[in-house]
Design a protein around this motif. Structure first.
Motif, PDB file in Angstrom:
ATOM      1  N   CYS A 116       0.834  -1.204   0.000  1.00  0.00           N
ATOM      2  CA  CYS A 116       0.000   0.000   0.000  1.00  0.00           C
ATOM      3  C   CYS A 116       0.876   1.265   0.000  1.00  0.00           C
ATOM      4  CB  CYS A 116      -0.914  -0.031   1.220  1.00  0.00           C
ATOM      5  SG  CYS A 116      -2.094   1.286   1.226  1.00  0.00           S
ATOM      6  N   LEU A 117       1.953   1.230   0.807  1.00  0.00           N
ATOM      7  CA  LEU A 117       2.817   2.413   0.878  1.00  0.00           C
ATOM      8  C   LEU A 117       3.493   2.678  -0.472  1.00  0.00           C
ATOM      9  CD1 LEU A 117       4.501   1.842   4.372  1.00  0.00           C
ATOM     10  CD2 LEU A 117       2.753   3.532   3.811  1.00  0.00           C
ATOM     11  N   GLY A 118       3.762   1.572  -1.195  1.00  0.00           N
ATOM     12  CA  GLY A 118       4.457   1.692  -2.475  1.00  0.00           C
ATOM     13  C   GLY A 118       3.581   2.265  -3.585  1.00  0.00           C
ATOM     14  N   ALA A 119       2.296   2.436  -3.320  1.00  0.00           N
ATOM     15  CA  ALA A 119       1.391   2.947  -4.358  1.00  0.00           C
ATOM     16  C   ALA A 119       1.818   4.329  -4.827  1.00  0.00           C
ATOM     17  CB  ALA A 119      -0.038   2.976  -3.827  1.00  0.00           C
ATOM     18  N   ASN A 120       2.218   5.173  -3.895  1.00  0.00           N
ATOM     19  CA  ASN A 120       2.649   6.514  -4.319  1.00  0.00           C
ATOM     20  C   ASN A 120       3.897   6.980  -3.589  1.00  0.00           C
ATOM     21  OD1 ASN A 120       1.467   6.772  -1.889  1.00  0.00           O
ATOM     22  ND2 ASN A 120      -0.278   7.989  -2.589  1.00  0.00           N
ATOM     23  N   LYS A 121       4.610   6.025  -2.959  1.00  0.00           N
ATOM     24  CA  LYS A 121       5.840   6.387  -2.236  1.00  0.00           C
ATOM     25  C   LYS A 121       6.943   5.411  -2.611  1.00  0.00           C
ATOM     26  CE  LYS A 121       4.298   9.486   0.859  1.00  0.00           C
ATOM     27  NZ  LYS A 121       3.018   9.614   0.246  1.00  0.00           N
ATOM     28  N   LYS A 122       8.179   5.881  -2.495  1.00  0.00           N
ATOM     29  CA  LYS A 122       9.303   4.991  -2.756  1.00  0.00           C
ATOM     30  C   LYS A 122       9.733   4.373  -1.428  1.00  0.00           C
ATOM     31  CE  LYS A 122      12.361   6.447  -6.085  1.00  0.00           C
ATOM     32  NZ  LYS A 122      13.596   7.119  -6.484  1.00  0.00           N
ATOM     33  N   PHE A 150      12.357  -1.067  -3.075  1.00  0.00           N
ATOM     34  CA  PHE A 150      13.774  -1.365  -3.298  1.00  0.00           C
ATOM     35  C   PHE A 150      14.276  -2.141  -2.094  1.00  0.00           C
ATOM     36  CE2 PHE A 150      12.718   2.194  -5.851  1.00  0.00           C
ATOM     37  CZ  PHE A 150      13.472   2.063  -7.015  1.00  0.00           C
ATOM     38  N   VAL A 151      15.074  -3.167  -2.366  1.00  0.00           N
ATOM     39  CA  VAL A 151      15.554  -4.011  -1.269  1.00  0.00           C
ATOM     40  C   VAL A 151      17.066  -3.920  -1.192  1.00  0.00           C
ATOM     41  CG1 VAL A 151      15.748  -6.389  -0.472  1.00  0.00           C
ATOM     42  CG2 VAL A 151      13.597  -5.595  -1.442  1.00  0.00           C
ATOM     43  N   LYS A 166      21.333   7.642  -2.887  1.00  0.00           N
ATOM     44  CA  LYS A 166      21.127   7.430  -4.325  1.00  0.00           C
ATOM     45  C   LYS A 166      19.644   7.226  -4.628  1.00  0.00           C
ATOM     46  CE  LYS A 166      25.357   5.014  -4.888  1.00  0.00           C
ATOM     47  NZ  LYS A 166      25.722   3.638  -4.731  1.00  0.00           N
ATOM     48  N   ILE A 167      18.997   6.380  -3.813  1.00  0.00           N
ATOM     49  CA  ILE A 167      17.607   6.004  -4.109  1.00  0.00           C
ATOM     50  C   ILE A 167      16.608   7.084  -3.704  1.00  0.00           C
ATOM     51  CG2 ILE A 167      15.802   4.295  -3.503  1.00  0.00           C
ATOM     52  CD1 ILE A 167      17.941   2.190  -3.616  1.00  0.00           C
ATOM     53  N   LYS A 168      16.953   7.839  -2.668  1.00  0.00           N
ATOM     54  CA  LYS A 168      16.076   8.892  -2.131  1.00  0.00           C
ATOM     55  C   LYS A 168      14.668   8.351  -1.823  1.00  0.00           C
ATOM     56  CE  LYS A 168      18.372  12.968  -3.937  1.00  0.00           C
ATOM     57  NZ  LYS A 168      19.649  12.396  -3.585  1.00  0.00           N
ATOM     58  N   PRO A 169      14.575   7.423  -0.871  1.00  0.00           N
ATOM     59  CA  PRO A 169      13.258   6.851  -0.576  1.00  0.00           C
ATOM     60  C   PRO A 169      12.407   7.808   0.268  1.00  0.00           C
ATOM     61  CG  PRO A 169      14.895   5.944   0.907  1.00  0.00           C
ATOM     62  CD  PRO A 169      15.619   6.911   0.020  1.00  0.00           C
ATOM     63  N   ASP A 170      11.093   7.582   0.238  1.00  0.00           N
ATOM     64  CA  ASP A 170      10.197   8.330   1.128  1.00  0.00           C
ATOM     65  C   ASP A 170      10.059   7.583   2.447  1.00  0.00           C
ATOM     66  OD1 ASP A 170       9.305  10.310  -0.832  1.00  0.00           O
ATOM     67  OD2 ASP A 170       8.475   8.562  -1.850  1.00  0.00           O
ATOM     68  N   GLY A 208      16.286  14.695   9.053  1.00  0.00           N
ATOM     69  CA  GLY A 208      16.867  15.724   8.183  1.00  0.00           C
ATOM     70  C   GLY A 208      16.261  15.689   6.796  1.00  0.00           C
ATOM     71  N   ASP A 209      16.069  14.464   6.239  1.00  0.00           N
ATOM     72  CA  ASP A 209      15.604  14.342   4.864  1.00  0.00           C
ATOM     73  C   ASP A 209      14.093  14.145   4.769  1.00  0.00           C
ATOM     74  OD1 ASP A 209      18.241  14.488   4.405  1.00  0.00           O
ATOM     75  OD2 ASP A 209      18.505  12.471   3.605  1.00  0.00           O
ATOM     76  N   GLY A 210      13.410  14.132   5.892  1.00  0.00           N
ATOM     77  CA  GLY A 210      11.953  13.946   5.879  1.00  0.00           C
ATOM     78  C   GLY A 210      11.537  12.541   5.473  1.00  0.00           C
ATOM     79  N   ILE A 211      12.364  11.554   5.831  1.00  0.00           N
ATOM     80  CA  ILE A 211      12.035  10.161   5.480  1.00  0.00           C
ATOM     81  C   ILE A 211      11.272   9.537   6.656  1.00  0.00           C
ATOM     82  CG2 ILE A 211      13.037   7.882   4.957  1.00  0.00           C
ATOM     83  CD1 ILE A 211      15.531   9.342   3.940  1.00  0.00           C
ATOM     84  N   SER A 212      10.206   8.814   6.344  1.00  0.00           N
ATOM     85  CA  SER A 212       9.538   8.054   7.415  1.00  0.00           C
ATOM     86  C   SER A 212      10.352   6.786   7.613  1.00  0.00           C
ATOM     87  CB  SER A 212       8.136   7.649   7.011  1.00  0.00           C
ATOM     88  OG  SER A 212       7.444   8.768   6.560  1.00  0.00           O
TER      89      SER A 212
END
Ligand code: TYD
Ligand code: MG
Length: 458
Positions: A116-122, A150-151, A166-170, A208-212
């Motif tokens: 579900c999270l991957g629907a609109n987030k990396k 991404f794993v 590199k990947i800049k995940p959410d 810092g990067d706003g990543i959950s």
């Protein structure tokens, strides 16, 4: 080994001692010392530079009136039971620690929410315990398509951070924090120093990067989160995944939540298709209830906003030992002793020659005093071998004089009982003295535990 020495570190306050100690002289906590290996070479012992968890370039004090209330943006995880515990979804930029015993289903839960999270987030899933192949096998079984997922199977902190750059995940999932190690710290992965420093670095990056960030934390033998206690202070929410491994029910509860209530629980069932939400826990907890059997009584507890009906069981058996056993599973041991004392003193019942075992079905832990009346009835029922009627539920708090005290949310509890087919409810007289409501079932008001005995026909 040269350059290395064994020290004992308090997992609560990180106080160092060359010897193990029962009580920490710094924070006065008991049994908190764990063995650790640190380097003694001067350049490595230098304390790592303190990292701040809040990235802020401004260090000025701000007037209270100028402070802005942040608006929390939440992502739905696809599991509404988990969203409920999180306070309505995963808050963007928050750090959540998920703890639980090995094999309870932490990795399964996290893999499921990736869909579900991957629907609109990396999403970046960092696995320090399983290979990519194992993860894919599980994901396929769980029906996770893996879009935007991404794993990374890595445990080195620097490599993780550079890959994240590199990947800049959410969203980042770390499974588990005890496997991650920082090269700058010489102790082994999973040690207090490693867990603390790796977590601090990861959390400061996330903030810092706003990543959950979702961190998986193992629990130690005592049931606490393995590693430093400070880990719990560093994160925004601590979720505990509980349940009996041999049973399929799993309960997730928030021990700490900066973005929601800590009363809510989420209930799941572990199946061959992963974790399935149980939207109606009462039905699950009452299934398989024995009919017309002495020693059990239905009760209602409020977990967050939901009334949950469960069954408390008591077994009172004669003992030949001078000190009888009192075993409380799912309720507080002291509360059980108190109820037994009230029954002995006020009703003249004799428990002192009996072992008493109590259990709440389904692995539920009930801390609400409103369950006292049901526990008392289950105890009396087992002692006297008279069954509590199957269609009766007992609600009420017992005072030391045996009086039945009013409880909160009675209407909500009684309505849930009516919905599940109960026809009678023992309720505190005080609750309905002033305000009555359309209960749909027969209410039996009681002043004291003595009145409750009438229910058993005594
Ligand atoms: P896991 O998520 O690996 O536990 P943790 O990460 O907390 O150590 O869960 C492992 C257990 O879950 C394992 O005993 C098998 C069970 N399981 C199922 O019953 N059904 C499933 O679909 C999956 C994926 C796991
Ligand atoms: Mg796992």
């Amino acid at each position: 080994m040269k350059g290395l020495k064994t020290v004992y570190i308090c997992s609560n306050c990180t106080y160092h001692s060359p010897k193990w100690m029962g009580k920490c002289p710094s924070c006065n906590q008991w049994n908190t010392f764990v063995e650790d290996v640190i380097s003694t070479s001067p350049e490595e012992t230098a304390t790592p530079k303190r990292k701040s968890m809040i990235s802020s370039t401004e260090n000025r004090a701000i007037s209270y009136s100028d402070l802005e209330i942040p608006e929390y943006i939440r992502s739905q995880t696809g599991l509404s039971e988990l969203d409920r515990v999180l306070g309505g979804g995963l808050v963007h930029g928050s750090v959540v620690l998920i703890s639980g015993e090995p094999g309870i289903g932490k990795s399964t839960l996290l893999m499921q929410i990736c869909e579900c999270l991957g629907a609109n987030k990396k999403v970046l899933y960092i696995s320090g315990e399983e290979s990519g192949g194992q993860l894919k096998l599980r994901a396929k079984r769980l029906g996770v398509s893996g879009r935007n997922l991404f794993v990374l199977t890595e445990t080195n902190l620097d490599s993780i951070l550079s890959e994240a750059d590199k990947i800049k995940p959410d969203i980042m999932i770390i499974d588990s924090i005890q496997t991650i190690y920082d090269d700058a710290i010489k102790s082994a992965p999973g040690s207090v120093a490693q867990v603390r420093e790796s977590a601090l670095t990861l959390i400061s990056r996330a903030k810092g990067d706003g990543i959950s960030m979702l961190l998986v934390g193992h629990v130690n033998k005592e049931g606490g989160i393995a590693g430093p206690k400070v880990l719990e202070h560093m994160v925004d929410a601590v979720l505990c995944f509980e349940g009996e491994k041999l049973q399929s029910y799993r309960i997730i509860r928030a021990n700490k939540n900066r973005f929601g209530s800590t009363n809510e629980i989420g209930v799941f069932e572990m199946t061959d298709k992963g974790l399935i939400e149980v939207g109606n826990p009462s039905e699950m907890l009452l299934s398989g209830r024995p009919k017309n059997t002495p020693g059990n009584c239905a009760m209602c507890t409020i977990e967050g906003t939901r009334p949950i009906i469960a069954e408390v069981q008591a077994l009172v058996s004669t003992t030949v030992f001078p000190a009888p056993r009192r075993t409380a599973n799912g309720i507080d041991h002291n509360r059980l002793c108190l109820i037994i004392a009230v029954l002995e003193k006020r009703l003249g019942l004799k428990f002192y020659q009996n072992d008493v075992y109590t259990n709440v079905i389904g692995g539920l832990y009930v801390s609400e005093p409103a369950s006292d009346a049901a526990i008392a009835l289950a105890l009396i029922s087992s002692l006297t071998d008279k069954a509590v009627p199957d269609d009766l539920i007992a609600i009420g708090e017992l005072g030391l004089s045996g009086e039945c005290r009013a409880v909160s949310n009675l209407e909500q509890r009684v309505k849930e009982a009516a919905r599940l087919g109960f026809t009678k409810a023992v309720v505190p007289y005080k609750n309905i003295e002033k305000r009555s409501f359309d209960a749909q079932i027969e209410l039996i008001p009681i002043h004291s535990i003595y009145d409750a005995l009438k229910v058993l026909g005594r």
